[in-house]
Write a protein that holds these residues in place. Sequence first.
Motif, PDB file in Angstrom:
ATOM      1  N   PHE A  16       1.013  -1.249  -0.044  1.00 26.73           N
ATOM      2  CA  PHE A  16      -0.083   0.107  -0.053  1.00 26.73           C
ATOM      3  C   PHE A  16       0.798   1.245  -0.040  1.00 26.73           C
ATOM      4  O   PHE A  16       0.619   2.106  -0.462  1.00 26.73           O
ATOM      5  N   GLY A  17       1.996   1.173   0.693  1.00 34.66           N
ATOM      6  CA  GLY A  17       2.902   2.371   0.816  1.00 34.66           C
ATOM      7  C   GLY A  17       3.545   2.618  -0.695  1.00 34.66           C
ATOM      8  O   GLY A  17       3.464   3.840  -1.129  1.00 34.66           O
ATOM      9  N   PHE A  18       4.023   1.606  -1.444  1.00 33.61           N
ATOM     10  CA  PHE A  18       4.569   1.699  -2.630  1.00 33.61           C
ATOM     11  C   PHE A  18       3.444   2.105  -3.655  1.00 33.61           C
ATOM     12  O   PHE A  18       3.614   2.918  -4.700  1.00 33.61           O
ATOM     13  N   LEU A  19       2.201   1.696  -3.465  1.00 37.70           N
ATOM     14  CA  LEU A  19       1.168   2.009  -4.252  1.00 37.70           C
ATOM     15  C   LEU A  19       0.796   3.502  -4.111  1.00 37.70           C
ATOM     16  O   LEU A  19       0.381   4.124  -5.237  1.00 37.70           O
ATOM     17  N   GLY A  20       0.951   4.117  -2.937  1.00 36.83           N
ATOM     18  CA  GLY A  20       0.697   5.489  -2.691  1.00 36.83           C
ATOM     19  C   GLY A  20       1.764   6.333  -3.422  1.00 36.83           C
ATOM     20  O   GLY A  20       1.705   7.246  -4.019  1.00 36.83           O
ATOM     21  N   ALA A  21       3.028   5.577  -3.382  1.00 36.49           N
ATOM     22  CA  ALA A  21       4.204   6.610  -4.189  1.00 36.49           C
ATOM     23  C   ALA A  21       4.043   6.535  -5.608  1.00 36.49           C
ATOM     24  O   ALA A  21       4.245   7.579  -6.298  1.00 36.49           O
ATOM     25  N   ALA A  22       3.546   5.173  -5.967  1.00 33.93           N
ATOM     26  CA  ALA A  22       3.389   5.397  -7.476  1.00 33.93           C
ATOM     27  C   ALA A  22       2.057   6.161  -7.959  1.00 33.93           C
ATOM     28  O   ALA A  22       2.028   6.878  -8.912  1.00 33.93           O
ATOM     29  N   ALA A  23       0.984   6.110  -6.922  1.00 34.42           N
ATOM     30  CA  ALA A  23      -0.082   7.031  -7.505  1.00 34.42           C
ATOM     31  C   ALA A  23       0.291   8.384  -7.517  1.00 34.42           C
ATOM     32  O   ALA A  23      -0.366   9.188  -8.243  1.00 34.42           O
ATOM     33  N   ALA A  24       1.056   8.965  -6.405  1.00 31.08           N
ATOM     34  CA  ALA A  24       1.642  10.284  -6.454  1.00 31.08           C
ATOM     35  C   ALA A  24       2.080  10.847  -7.706  1.00 31.08           C
ATOM     36  O   ALA A  24       1.819  11.768  -8.410  1.00 31.08           O
ATOM     37  N   LEU A  25       3.093   9.909  -8.376  1.00 25.99           N
ATOM     38  CA  LEU A  25       3.611  10.260  -9.361  1.00 25.99           C
ATOM     39  C   LEU A  25       2.892  10.234 -10.534  1.00 25.99           C
ATOM     40  O   LEU A  25       2.989  11.001 -11.597  1.00 25.99           O
ATOM     41  N   VAL A  26       2.191   9.079 -10.681  1.00 21.45           N
ATOM     42  CA  VAL A  26       1.599   8.856 -12.098  1.00 21.45           C
ATOM     43  C   VAL A  26       0.263   9.882 -12.214  1.00 21.45           C
ATOM     44  O   VAL A  26       0.288  10.445 -13.359  1.00 21.45           O
ATOM     45  N   PHE A  27      -0.429  10.004 -11.073  1.00 16.84           N
ATOM     46  CA  PHE A  27      -1.622  10.899 -11.402  1.00 16.84           C
ATOM     47  C   PHE A  27      -1.091  12.425 -11.773  1.00 16.84           C
ATOM     48  O   PHE A  27      -1.678  13.233 -12.386  1.00 16.84           O
ATOM     49  N   SER A  28      -0.003  12.864 -10.809  1.00 16.37           N
ATOM     50  CA  SER A  28       0.421  13.981 -10.966  1.00 16.37           C
ATOM     51  C   SER A  28       0.915  14.239 -12.285  1.00 16.37           C
ATOM     52  O   SER A  28       0.957  15.407 -13.012  1.00 16.37           O
ATOM     53  N   CYS A  29       1.766  13.402 -12.977  1.00 18.34           N
ATOM     54  CA  CYS A  29       2.501  13.343 -14.184  1.00 18.34           C
ATOM     55  C   CYS A  29       1.367  13.146 -15.310  1.00 18.34           C
ATOM     56  O   CYS A  29       1.448  13.927 -16.354  1.00 18.34           O
ATOM     57  N   MET A  30       0.226  12.664 -15.053  1.00 14.38           N
ATOM     58  CA  MET A  30      -0.936  12.715 -15.968  1.00 14.38           C
ATOM     59  C   MET A  30      -1.290  14.048 -16.229  1.00 14.38           C
ATOM     60  O   MET A  30      -1.719  14.448 -17.080  1.00 14.38           O
ATOM     61  N   GLY A  31      -1.674  14.774 -14.862  1.00 11.23           N
ATOM     62  CA  GLY A  31      -1.986  16.288 -14.917  1.00 11.23           C
ATOM     63  C   GLY A  31      -1.175  16.935 -15.549  1.00 11.23           C
ATOM     64  O   GLY A  31      -1.697  18.011 -16.282  1.00 11.23           O
ATOM     65  N   ALA A  32       0.263  16.697 -15.360  1.00 13.13           N
ATOM     66  CA  ALA A  32       1.051  17.724 -15.997  1.00 13.13           C
ATOM     67  C   ALA A  32       1.090  17.828 -17.752  1.00 13.13           C
ATOM     68  O   ALA A  32       1.289  18.593 -18.196  1.00 13.13           O
ATOM     69  N   ALA A  33       1.002  16.444 -18.059  1.00 11.86           N
ATOM     70  CA  ALA A  33       0.980  16.010 -19.459  1.00 11.86           C
ATOM     71  C   ALA A  33      -0.121  16.642 -19.986  1.00 11.86           C
ATOM     72  O   ALA A  33      -0.122  17.193 -20.964  1.00 11.86           O
ATOM     73  N   TYR A  34      -1.374  16.462 -19.544  1.00  8.78           N
ATOM     74  CA  TYR A  34      -2.611  17.003 -19.916  1.00  8.78           C
ATOM     75  C   TYR A  34      -2.537  18.329 -20.074  1.00  8.78           C
ATOM     76  O   TYR A  34      -2.906  19.067 -20.884  1.00  8.78           O
ATOM     77  N   GLY A  35      -1.986  19.129 -18.901  1.00 11.54           N
ATOM     78  CA  GLY A  35      -1.958  20.586 -18.837  1.00 11.54           C
ATOM     79  C   GLY A  35      -1.044  20.852 -20.016  1.00 11.54           C
ATOM     80  O   GLY A  35      -1.525  22.045 -20.504  1.00 11.54           O
ATOM     81  N   THR A  36       0.101  20.381 -19.944  1.00 10.22           N
ATOM     82  CA  THR A  36       1.017  20.836 -21.204  1.00 10.22           C
ATOM     83  C   THR A  36       0.456  20.722 -22.555  1.00 10.22           C
ATOM     84  O   THR A  36       0.824  21.503 -23.413  1.00 10.22           O
ATOM     85  N   ALA A  37      -0.101  19.565 -22.733  1.00 12.59           N
ATOM     86  CA  ALA A  37      -0.427  19.299 -24.082  1.00 12.59           C
ATOM     87  C   ALA A  37      -1.684  20.282 -24.539  1.00 12.59           C
ATOM     88  O   ALA A  37      -1.675  21.068 -25.463  1.00 12.59           O
ATOM     89  N   LYS A  38      -2.725  20.462 -23.654  1.00 14.93           N
ATOM     90  CA  LYS A  38      -3.644  21.331 -23.763  1.00 14.93           C
ATOM     91  C   LYS A  38      -3.418  22.724 -24.099  1.00 14.93           C
ATOM     92  O   LYS A  38      -3.944  23.457 -24.979  1.00 14.93           O
ATOM     93  N   SER A  39      -2.663  23.212 -23.268  1.00 17.92           N
ATOM     94  CA  SER A  39      -2.114  24.547 -23.348  1.00 17.92           C
ATOM     95  C   SER A  39      -1.255  24.826 -24.431  1.00 17.92           C
ATOM     96  O   SER A  39      -1.069  25.996 -24.969  1.00 17.92           O
ATOM     97  N   GLY A  40      -0.284  23.689 -24.714  1.00 20.43           N
ATOM     98  CA  GLY A  40       0.522  23.796 -25.816  1.00 20.43           C
ATOM     99  C   GLY A  40      -0.205  23.875 -27.142  1.00 20.43           C
ATOM    100  O   GLY A  40       0.450  24.677 -28.124  1.00 20.43           O
ATOM    101  N   VAL A  41      -1.200  23.269 -27.239  1.00 22.70           N
ATOM    102  CA  VAL A  41      -2.130  23.538 -28.389  1.00 22.70           C
ATOM    103  C   VAL A  41      -2.588  24.782 -28.426  1.00 22.70           C
ATOM    104  O   VAL A  41      -2.500  25.519 -29.738  1.00 22.70           O
ATOM    105  N   GLY A  42      -2.980  25.462 -27.445  1.00 22.75           N
ATOM    106  CA  GLY A  42      -3.164  26.782 -27.650  1.00 22.75           C
ATOM    107  C   GLY A  42      -2.252  27.743 -27.940  1.00 22.75           C
ATOM    108  O   GLY A  42      -2.318  28.613 -28.742  1.00 22.75           O
TER     109      GLY A  42
END
Length: 167
Positions: A16-42
């Motif tokens: 569960f601890g390692f799942l938390g570490a993975a979730a923090a990185l994966v979900f944050s990077c998904m948000g960063a990727a979406y924000g970068t892609a969407k605003s980059g298109v603009g």
Amino acid sequence: MSSPSVFSGDETAPFFGFLGAAAALVFSCMGAAYGTAKSGVGVASMGVMRPELVMKSIVPVVMAGVLGIYGLIIAVIISTGINPKAKSYYLFDGYAHLSSGLSCGLAGLSAGMAIGIVGDAGVRANAQQPKLFVGMILILIFAEALALYGLIVGIILSSRAGQSRAD
């Protein structure tokens, strides 16, 4: 033959601890990727008609990129706190780290979506009306603050790990 290692605490808790570490990185990077892609298109769309504003319009892309760093910080904090051979690691600790990672990761994902949508529309609108720049920046700051709240709560929750029992 090597001697069996001594494990103290619950054997499934590190999962569960390692799942938390993975979730923090994966979900944050998904948000960063979406924000970068969407605003980059603009930015790319706006840059065709107003190329002199491209560097000024990179702000949403940079703000989206910071979201991944928040997830990395929490993932490092969590993963360094998991060492069951040195200190007992119980389910309470694993759940604390899981909730820490999820709070930071999902807040980063939602902030990235907000930054991407506002960044896309904001840079296009700024190309037509330069007075909108300050308003766009303020909205982006409030969207970034959502991820910062998740980071703060993640740090607080992660610090609760290790307080379940007196060793």
